[in-house]
Design a protein around this motif. Sequence first.
Motif, PDB file in Angstrom:
ATOM      1  N   GLU A  89       0.825  -1.210   0.000  1.00  0.00           N
ATOM      2  CA  GLU A  89       0.000   0.000   0.000  1.00  0.00           C
ATOM      3  C   GLU A  89       0.858   1.258   0.000  1.00  0.00           C
ATOM      4  OE1 GLU A  89      -2.967   0.060   3.000  1.00  0.00           O
ATOM      5  OE2 GLU A  89      -3.991  -1.742   2.268  1.00  0.00           O
ATOM      6  N   ASP A  90       1.934   1.262   0.778  1.00  0.00           N
ATOM      7  CA  ASP A  90       2.813   2.432   0.815  1.00  0.00           C
ATOM      8  C   ASP A  90       3.464   2.659  -0.539  1.00  0.00           C
ATOM      9  OD1 ASP A  90       2.453   3.310   3.435  1.00  0.00           O
ATOM     10  OD2 ASP A  90       3.914   1.880   4.226  1.00  0.00           O
ATOM     11  N   ILE A  91       3.925   1.595  -1.170  1.00  0.00           N
ATOM     12  CA  ILE A  91       4.594   1.725  -2.462  1.00  0.00           C
ATOM     13  C   ILE A  91       3.638   2.240  -3.525  1.00  0.00           C
ATOM     14  CG2 ILE A  91       5.575   0.347  -4.353  1.00  0.00           C
ATOM     15  CD1 ILE A  91       7.012  -1.273  -2.151  1.00  0.00           C
ATOM     16  N   GLN A  92       2.429   1.709  -3.551  1.00  0.00           N
ATOM     17  CA  GLN A  92       1.453   2.168  -4.539  1.00  0.00           C
ATOM     18  C   GLN A  92       1.044   3.615  -4.284  1.00  0.00           C
ATOM     19  OE1 GLN A  92      -1.577  -0.899  -4.451  1.00  0.00           O
ATOM     20  NE2 GLN A  92      -0.413  -2.195  -5.854  1.00  0.00           N
ATOM     21  N   ARG A  93       0.943   3.983  -3.011  1.00  0.00           N
ATOM     22  CA  ARG A  93       0.626   5.378  -2.682  1.00  0.00           C
ATOM     23  C   ARG A  93       1.745   6.307  -3.138  1.00  0.00           C
ATOM     24  NH1 ARG A  93       2.707   8.302   0.880  1.00  0.00           N
ATOM     25  NH2 ARG A  93       3.604   6.539   2.033  1.00  0.00           N
ATOM     26  N   ILE A  94       2.982   5.912  -2.895  1.00  0.00           N
ATOM     27  CA  ILE A  94       4.134   6.726  -3.297  1.00  0.00           C
ATOM     28  C   ILE A  94       4.137   6.928  -4.806  1.00  0.00           C
ATOM     29  CG2 ILE A  94       6.662   6.698  -3.501  1.00  0.00           C
ATOM     30  CD1 ILE A  94       6.632   5.187  -0.745  1.00  0.00           C
ATOM     31  N   PHE A  95       3.948   5.848  -5.549  1.00  0.00           N
ATOM     32  CA  PHE A  95       3.951   5.944  -7.008  1.00  0.00           C
ATOM     33  C   PHE A  95       2.795   6.815  -7.500  1.00  0.00           C
ATOM     34  CE2 PHE A  95       2.413   4.378 -11.123  1.00  0.00           C
ATOM     35  CZ  PHE A  95       3.527   4.667 -11.901  1.00  0.00           C
ATOM     36  N   TYR A  96       1.610   6.602  -6.928  1.00  0.00           N
ATOM     37  CA  TYR A  96       0.441   7.352  -7.376  1.00  0.00           C
ATOM     38  C   TYR A  96       0.620   8.849  -7.142  1.00  0.00           C
ATOM     39  CZ  TYR A  96      -4.336   8.915  -7.934  1.00  0.00           C
ATOM     40  OH  TYR A  96      -5.455   9.589  -8.358  1.00  0.00           O
ATOM     41  N   ALA A  97       1.136   9.218  -5.968  1.00  0.00           N
ATOM     42  CA  ALA A  97       1.296  10.634  -5.638  1.00  0.00           C
ATOM     43  C   ALA A  97       2.318  11.314  -6.534  1.00  0.00           C
ATOM     44  CB  ALA A  97       1.699  10.787  -4.172  1.00  0.00           C
ATOM     45  N   ASN A  98       3.388  10.602  -6.863  1.00  0.00           N
ATOM     46  CA  ASN A  98       4.467  11.206  -7.638  1.00  0.00           C
ATOM     47  C   ASN A  98       4.268  11.117  -9.139  1.00  0.00           C
ATOM     48  OD1 ASN A  98       6.744  12.045  -5.668  1.00  0.00           O
ATOM     49  ND2 ASN A  98       6.139  10.032  -4.932  1.00  0.00           N
ATOM     50  N   GLY A  99       3.411  10.199  -9.595  1.00  0.00           N
ATOM     51  CA  GLY A  99       3.193  10.006 -11.020  1.00  0.00           C
ATOM     52  C   GLY A  99       1.798  10.390 -11.475  1.00  0.00           C
ATOM     53  N   PRO A 100       0.855   9.440 -11.443  1.00  0.00           N
ATOM     54  CA  PRO A 100      -0.494   9.698 -11.966  1.00  0.00           C
ATOM     55  C   PRO A 100      -1.186  10.924 -11.371  1.00  0.00           C
ATOM     56  CG  PRO A 100      -0.182   7.360 -11.625  1.00  0.00           C
ATOM     57  CD  PRO A 100       1.041   8.027 -11.056  1.00  0.00           C
ATOM     58  N   GLU A 101      -1.099  11.103 -10.055  1.00  0.00           N
ATOM     59  CA  GLU A 101      -1.785  12.244  -9.442  1.00  0.00           C
ATOM     60  C   GLU A 101      -1.172  13.566  -9.901  1.00  0.00           C
ATOM     61  OE1 GLU A 101      -3.599  13.304  -5.119  1.00  0.00           O
ATOM     62  OE2 GLU A 101      -1.504  12.697  -5.142  1.00  0.00           O
ATOM     63  N   ARG A 102       0.134  13.598 -10.026  1.00  0.00           N
ATOM     64  CA  ARG A 102       0.810  14.821 -10.482  1.00  0.00           C
ATOM     65  C   ARG A 102       0.375  15.193 -11.897  1.00  0.00           C
ATOM     66  NH1 ARG A 102       7.367  15.242 -11.179  1.00  0.00           N
ATOM     67  NH2 ARG A 102       7.448  17.216 -12.316  1.00  0.00           N
ATOM     68  N   VAL A 103       0.335  14.198 -12.787  1.00  0.00           N
ATOM     69  CA  VAL A 103      -0.049  14.462 -14.172  1.00  0.00           C
ATOM     70  C   VAL A 103      -1.503  14.892 -14.256  1.00  0.00           C
ATOM     71  CG1 VAL A 103      -0.339  13.422 -16.442  1.00  0.00           C
ATOM     72  CG2 VAL A 103       1.687  12.891 -15.092  1.00  0.00           C
ATOM     73  N   ARG A 104      -2.372  14.195 -13.528  1.00  0.00           N
ATOM     74  CA  ARG A 104      -3.787  14.549 -13.563  1.00  0.00           C
ATOM     75  C   ARG A 104      -4.024  15.950 -13.008  1.00  0.00           C
ATOM     76  NH1 ARG A 104      -6.062  11.367  -9.886  1.00  0.00           N
ATOM     77  NH2 ARG A 104      -6.449  13.108  -8.498  1.00  0.00           N
ATOM     78  N   SER A 105      -3.279  16.330 -11.979  1.00  0.00           N
ATOM     79  CA  SER A 105      -3.442  17.668 -11.402  1.00  0.00           C
ATOM     80  C   SER A 105      -3.070  18.754 -12.406  1.00  0.00           C
ATOM     81  CB  SER A 105      -2.564  17.807 -10.151  1.00  0.00           C
ATOM     82  OG  SER A 105      -2.995  16.934  -9.134  1.00  0.00           O
ATOM     83  N   ARG A 106      -2.008  18.504 -13.171  1.00  0.00           N
ATOM     84  CA  ARG A 106      -1.600  19.497 -14.176  1.00  0.00           C
ATOM     85  C   ARG A 106      -2.649  19.617 -15.280  1.00  0.00           C
ATOM     86  NH1 ARG A 106      -1.141  23.231 -16.230  1.00  0.00           N
ATOM     87  NH2 ARG A 106       0.604  24.336 -17.196  1.00  0.00           N
ATOM     88  N   LEU A 107      -3.198  18.491 -15.716  1.00  0.00           N
ATOM     89  CA  LEU A 107      -4.247  18.529 -16.734  1.00  0.00           C
ATOM     90  C   LEU A 107      -5.506  19.190 -16.175  1.00  0.00           C
ATOM     91  CD1 LEU A 107      -5.299  17.834 -19.541  1.00  0.00           C
ATOM     92  CD2 LEU A 107      -5.868  15.538 -18.686  1.00  0.00           C
ATOM     93  N   THR A 108      -5.800  18.957 -14.911  1.00  0.00           N
ATOM     94  CA  THR A 108      -6.958  19.596 -14.272  1.00  0.00           C
ATOM     95  C   THR A 108      -6.835  21.115 -14.323  1.00  0.00           C
ATOM     96  OG1 THR A 108      -7.323  17.711 -12.790  1.00  0.00           O
ATOM     97  CG2 THR A 108      -8.257  19.831 -12.117  1.00  0.00           C
TER      98      THR A 108
END
Length: 214
Positions: free
Chosen positions: A128-147
């Motif tokens: 869970e920690d690893i997936q959270r780390i990846f999500y925050a630094n990758g997918p969430e960052r990209v989606r926030s910029r597109l938002t």
Amino acid sequence: MSNPEQCNDNQAMTPKGRERQRRILDAAREVFLEQGFENASIGEIMKRAGGSMSTLYRCFGNKLGLFEAMMQQATNDLFDSVDDRVVWHDGLEEGLRSFGRRFIEQINTPHAIALFRLVISVNGADREDIQRIFYANGPERVRSRLTEFLRSQADKGRLKVDSCELAAGQFIDLIKEPWHQQALFGVAYPPDLPEKSLEQGIAIFLDGTRIKEL
């Protein structure tokens, strides 16, 4: 997650310290991708990087802290360009196409595919920690910029959606499937499929969101 002394404070680090940190993180990336998180050896990482185990533990705390720092570096290398202003155009369709092409280019490299596979392959206690780390630094960052881009377009009266954040996630899914899943699982697909997914995804997205001119 806390990082002890964190050698990641680049402003406080000497050039030599930054170079040492980069060597450790580059070696960590190699070993994590080769061996997976559970099987990765801290000793092997330091053997490749050079330096002492005490330096690693002082900077990163433990194996998970090292993984988090590695993932931050890896996703910065992959996604820094989505923060580049040249990616974003004033027009809605032009901006989506420019973003989409850059995004596809980034996630369709062997290195990016390997990172995704690493994250989804983890089964241990730190999953869970690893997936959270990846999500925050990758997918969430990209989606926030597109938002942010979609909100700017909505403010200009070009786009109407209930949630720009939700719309950003939906657009990303439109342009990366089905080819990205196929890439992750080693299934061959036509080389022009990503571009076709992008163009059809743009058409579908705009058909449902763009305010029609009278």
